[in-house]
Design a protein around this motif. Structure first.
Motif, PDB file in Angstrom:
ATOM      1  N   ALA A 156      38.588 -32.171  16.782  1.00  0.00           N
ATOM      2  CA  ALA A 156      38.848 -33.372  17.335  1.00  0.00           C
ATOM      3  C   ALA A 156      40.247 -33.839  16.972  1.00  0.00           C
ATOM      4  O   ALA A 156      41.205 -34.096  17.696  1.00  0.00           O
ATOM      5  CB  ALA A 156      38.005 -34.363  16.974  1.00  0.00           C
ATOM      6  N   THR A 157      40.544 -33.750  15.531  1.00  0.00           N
ATOM      7  CA  THR A 157      41.928 -34.071  14.829  1.00  0.00           C
ATOM      8  C   THR A 157      43.072 -33.122  15.502  1.00  0.00           C
ATOM      9  O   THR A 157      44.105 -33.815  15.819  1.00  0.00           O
ATOM     10  CB  THR A 157      41.878 -34.054  13.563  1.00  0.00           C
ATOM     11  N   VAL A 158      42.892 -31.965  15.748  1.00  0.00           N
ATOM     12  CA  VAL A 158      43.926 -31.122  16.145  1.00  0.00           C
ATOM     13  C   VAL A 158      44.025 -31.341  17.465  1.00  0.00           C
ATOM     14  O   VAL A 158      45.111 -31.789  18.011  1.00  0.00           O
ATOM     15  CB  VAL A 158      43.242 -29.602  16.037  1.00  0.00           C
ATOM     16  N   PHE A 171      42.773 -31.335  28.653  1.00  0.00           N
ATOM     17  CA  PHE A 171      43.934 -32.232  28.788  1.00  0.00           C
ATOM     18  C   PHE A 171      44.759 -31.576  27.943  1.00  0.00           C
ATOM     19  O   PHE A 171      46.234 -31.840  28.024  1.00  0.00           O
ATOM     20  CB  PHE A 171      43.727 -33.764  28.486  1.00  0.00           C
ATOM     21  N   ALA A 172      44.505 -30.698  27.022  1.00  0.00           N
ATOM     22  CA  ALA A 172      45.668 -29.959  26.224  1.00  0.00           C
ATOM     23  C   ALA A 172      46.123 -28.650  26.782  1.00  0.00           C
ATOM     24  O   ALA A 172      46.401 -27.670  25.899  1.00  0.00           O
ATOM     25  CB  ALA A 172      44.987 -29.870  24.619  1.00  0.00           C
ATOM     26  N   ARG A 219      37.573 -20.739  17.709  1.00  0.00           N
ATOM     27  CA  ARG A 219      38.451 -19.889  17.476  1.00  0.00           C
ATOM     28  C   ARG A 219      39.662 -19.898  17.693  1.00  0.00           C
ATOM     29  O   ARG A 219      40.729 -19.774  16.986  1.00  0.00           O
ATOM     30  CB  ARG A 219      37.687 -18.487  18.335  1.00  0.00           C
ATOM     31  N   GLU A 220      40.147 -20.845  18.941  1.00  0.00           N
ATOM     32  CA  GLU A 220      41.341 -20.680  19.329  1.00  0.00           C
ATOM     33  C   GLU A 220      42.263 -21.778  18.648  1.00  0.00           C
ATOM     34  O   GLU A 220      43.533 -21.703  18.357  1.00  0.00           O
ATOM     35  CB  GLU A 220      41.510 -21.096  20.982  1.00  0.00           C
ATOM     36  N   LEU A 221      41.530 -23.024  18.192  1.00  0.00           N
ATOM     37  CA  LEU A 221      42.174 -23.981  17.330  1.00  0.00           C
ATOM     38  C   LEU A 221      42.233 -23.777  15.871  1.00  0.00           C
ATOM     39  O   LEU A 221      43.319 -23.811  15.186  1.00  0.00           O
ATOM     40  CB  LEU A 221      41.743 -25.389  17.582  1.00  0.00           C
TER      41      LEU A 221
END
Length: 389
Positions: free
Chosen positions: A166-168, A112-113, A126-128
């Motif tokens: 999860a927070t990001v 969804f992001a 790695r991406e976040l």
């Protein structure tokens, strides 16, 4: 490995933060049921900036009481954070009798992001966060004891940053107004199960609907026998008797082991070891009621539908790109086929997810408008598909 005292302390911290990161390691190869080998949990540290508090729970250790973790999973006020967690939840529901009420799956949320569907945890991390996960121990014997230091480091790594991820993701989804969408998509996770449904297994047998009612009764009896045998011996069902062999035996309904050996797909070893049991299962079906063929009414197809489905998929993909959503969240080919067929015949809207809830607002109404000739597709100078009136 953790202790009961440590687990109680971690559970208390999870209640303070209303969040618990969870993962499992399991072994399914060569077994009837997947075996739970390790449970990893993590909570935020009490001191900001410190690494998350992680613990490893050994389900083979009978001295360890998982009740504090089960109570957290059952608590609707505590969010259980997982990544691709269907199997994790299914195992804990079956073995620990947990009943999750509040799950957040970071793989689902990532779609969804604007990230790709079914993104792996390593790539997501790695991406976040720019963190490289050590996956060196991913394919090891998790049922062996003691676990090596490398296995334990790997296992802790799977939950160490999970709450942070999860927070990001939640922050990004809140900005896009999609956090509720992601939470809605996570709801089916709560009912995940790895229990085998006899009726479902039977229905998936190859060409089972071509059998007569009495042959279907024999096939059903064989499926029941196979499940019981595989469970008792803890072996994969296909090692007991393959699907194709069940159908062939049900067709011929042999009454002797000699007849059984002549059937295609029944190997000599199977006939020798399990012949009498197979014959008995076939014979038992003689006392059972015939199993009638259950044929669902099939929608009449039209040769023109193929082109319309391709056009519909183009629109859905264009909407997915525009909205920065994974295409797989919006529609399947079966969904599109049902919508196309309904519009062509003038039927009511089919009950497919593309036409329900937020999906209808994002793409469903546009899809219907396209099929009614109220929308058009064109290619712009950057080779993008554009939806127009």
């Amino acid at each position: 490995m953790t202790t009961n005292e440590t687990l109680r302390a971690l559970a208390a911290r999870a209640k303070e933060t209303n969040s618990l990161a969870l993962d499992t390691e399991f072994m399914g190869e060569g077994r009837y049921r997947t075996e739970l080998c390790l449970v990893q949990v993590a909570v935020d540290a009490e001191t900001p900036g410190e690494p998350a508090w992680t613990e490893l729970i050994d389900p083979f250790d009978r001295e360890i009481d998982p009740t504090p973790i089960v109570e957290l999973i059952d608590d609707p006020d505590v969010e259980i954070v997982v990544h691709a967690g269907r199997q994790d939840i299914a195992l804990l529901r079956r073995l620990w009798h947990a009943h999750p009420r509040n799950c957040f799956d970071t793989q689902v949320a990532a779609a969804f992001a604007g990230m790709r569907s079914q993104i792996g945890y390593e790539a997501l991390l790695r991406e976040l966060l720019g963190v490289q996960l050590d996956k060196g121990a991913s394919f090891t014997h998790w049922d062996a004891r003691p676990l090596s230091s490398q296995q334990q480091i790997y296992a802790r790594g799977d939950v160490l940053h999970l709450n942070e991820v999860a927070t990001v993701l939640k922050g990004r989804l809140e900005e896009k107004g999609r956090l509720d969408w992601a939470r809605e998509e996570c709801l089916p996770l709560e009912a995940s199960t790895d229990e085998r449904d006899i009726d479902v297994v039977f229905g998936k047998l190859p060409k089972v609907n071509t059998l007569s009612p009495s042959q279907r009764a024999a096939a059903y009896s064989l499926v029941m026998w196979r499940e019981e045998t595989a469970d008792r011996e803890d072996k994969p069902v296909q090692k007991v008797l393959a699907d194709a062999a069940i159908v062939e035996v049900a067709k011929q309904r042999p009454s002797t082991e000699a007849q059984l050996r002549d059937l295609r797909g029944v190997h000599e070893g199977i006939a020798r070891r399990r012949g009498s049991a197979i014959i008995a299962a076939v014979a038992a079906a003689g006392d059972a009621d015939p199993v009638k063929t259950e044929r669902s009414p099939r929608a009449q197809s039209d040769p023109r539908d193929a082109a319309l489905i391709v056009l519909a998929e183009s629109l859905v993909r264009a909407c997915a790109v525009k909205e920065e959503l994974a295409y797989e969240l919006l529609a399947t080919r079966a969904d599109l086929q049902a919508v196309v067929g309904a519009v062509r015949t003038g039927s009511e809207d089919p009950d497919v997810r593309t036409l329900r809830g937020w999906r209808r607002a994002v793409v469903g109404d546009e899809l219907l408008a396209l099929l009614r000739g109220e929308r058009s597709l064109r290619i712009d100078d950057q080779l993008r598909v554009i939806v127009g009136d």
